[in-house]
Design a protein around this motif. Structure first.
Motif, PDB file in Angstrom:
ATOM      1  N   LEU A  24       0.820  -1.214   0.000  1.00 45.56           N
ATOM      2  CA  LEU A  24       0.000   0.000   0.000  1.00 45.56           C
ATOM      3  C   LEU A  24       0.851   1.260   0.000  1.00 45.56           C
ATOM      4  O   LEU A  24       0.492   2.256  -0.639  1.00 45.56           O
ATOM      5  CB  LEU A  24      -0.947  -0.009   1.190  1.00 45.56           C
ATOM      6  CG  LEU A  24      -2.119  -0.966   1.073  1.00 45.56           C
ATOM      7  CD1 LEU A  24      -2.909  -0.983   2.366  1.00 45.56           C
ATOM      8  CD2 LEU A  24      -3.015  -0.586  -0.081  1.00 45.56           C
ATOM      9  N   THR A  49      -5.480   4.489   0.436  1.00 43.77           N
ATOM     10  CA  THR A  49      -4.221   3.780   0.683  1.00 43.77           C
ATOM     11  C   THR A  49      -3.495   4.357   1.905  1.00 43.77           C
ATOM     12  O   THR A  49      -2.993   3.600   2.733  1.00 43.77           O
ATOM     13  CB  THR A  49      -3.294   3.830  -0.539  1.00 43.77           C
ATOM     14  OG1 THR A  49      -3.091   5.185  -0.934  1.00 43.77           O
ATOM     15  CG2 THR A  49      -3.862   3.038  -1.696  1.00 43.77           C
ATOM     16  N   SER A  53      -3.132   2.396   5.461  1.00 48.15           N
ATOM     17  CA  SER A  53      -1.754   2.184   5.900  1.00 48.15           C
ATOM     18  C   SER A  53      -1.558   2.674   7.334  1.00 48.15           C
ATOM     19  O   SER A  53      -0.919   2.000   8.152  1.00 48.15           O
ATOM     20  CB  SER A  53      -0.774   2.905   4.980  1.00 48.15           C
ATOM     21  OG  SER A  53      -0.837   2.388   3.680  1.00 48.15           O
ATOM     22  N   ILE A  91     -10.183  -0.574  -0.636  1.00 48.40           N
ATOM     23  CA  ILE A  91      -8.993  -0.647  -1.492  1.00 48.40           C
ATOM     24  C   ILE A  91      -9.321  -1.241  -2.855  1.00 48.40           C
ATOM     25  O   ILE A  91      -8.833  -0.771  -3.884  1.00 48.40           O
ATOM     26  CB  ILE A  91      -7.866  -1.414  -0.778  1.00 48.40           C
ATOM     27  CG1 ILE A  91      -7.361  -0.558   0.370  1.00 48.40           C
ATOM     28  CG2 ILE A  91      -6.731  -1.740  -1.717  1.00 48.40           C
ATOM     29  CD1 ILE A  91      -6.386  -1.240   1.266  1.00 48.40           C
ATOM     30  N   GLY A 115      -2.634  -1.958  -5.646  1.00 53.76           N
ATOM     31  CA  GLY A 115      -3.853  -1.956  -4.858  1.00 53.76           C
ATOM     32  C   GLY A 115      -4.620  -3.259  -4.986  1.00 53.76           C
ATOM     33  O   GLY A 115      -5.152  -3.779  -4.004  1.00 53.76           O
TER      34      GLY A 115
END
Length: 142
Positions: A24, A49, A53, A91, A115
C-alpha cells in the motif's frame, strides 16, 4: 515481563499485514509521485491507501505492545476481521477506479495493480481471521 510481543509479527496474520503495508505504501508513492489527470479518482485512492496504511501501522503497534493480551474485553479476532473486510472493500474499489482512470500511464497502472494485489492479500487475511474465529476459544486469560 516482556515489553514487546513479537509473536504476532511472526504469525501468518502479522506477515500478511506487513506485506499489505509495504504494498500500500508503494501504491501511495506511485500515485503521489505523478501528475495525474483525474483528481477525484486518485484523490480517493490516495486517501484510501494512506488511511488504511495508518490503520495497519496502528494495529501492528498495538499488537507489538501486547494490547491484545491486556485488553481482553475487546474481541481482537472480530476487530481484525472487520478491519480487513472494510479495507478490502475500500482498497478494491479505489484500485478499480484507479485502473479505469489510468489513461495508460504506466506508473498509475502500477499503482492500481499494487492496490489489487493488496486486495488479494486482504482476502487471505479475512479468510485467516474467519478460520481463527471458528476455533473454540479458551476460557481463561491468554
Amino acid at each position: 515481563m516482556e515489553i514487546l510481543f513479537l509473536d504476532y509479527l511472526l504469525s501468518k496474520q502479522g506477515i500478511l499485514k506487513i506485506a499489505q503495508l509495504v504494498i500500500l505504501l508503494v501504491a501511495f508513492a506511485c500515485v503521489r509521485s505523478t501528475w495525474y489527470i483525474s483528481v477525484y479518482a486518485y484523490g480517493f485512492y490516495k486517501g484510501v491507501t494512506l488511511g488504511y496504511s495508518i490503520t495497519l501501522v496502528l494495529y501492528l503497534f498495538l499488537a507489538v505492545l501486547g494490547l491484545q493480551k491486556k485488553a481482553t474485553f475487546v474481541n481482537w479476532l472480530i476487530a481484525e476481521f472487520v478491519l480487513d473486510t472494510l479495507g478490502f472493500i475500500f482498497i478494491s474499489t479505489g484500485s478499480i477506479i484507479a485502473a479505469l482512470k489510468s489513461f495508460e500511464v504506466p506508473i498509475l497502472i502500477a499503482a492500481s495493480v499494487c492496490g489489487l494485489l493488496a486486495s488479494y492479500l486482504l482476502v487471505g487475511s479475512v479468510i485467516l481471521s474467519f478460520v481463527a474465529t471458528q476455533r473454540p476459544q479458551t476460557a481463561g486469560p491468554v
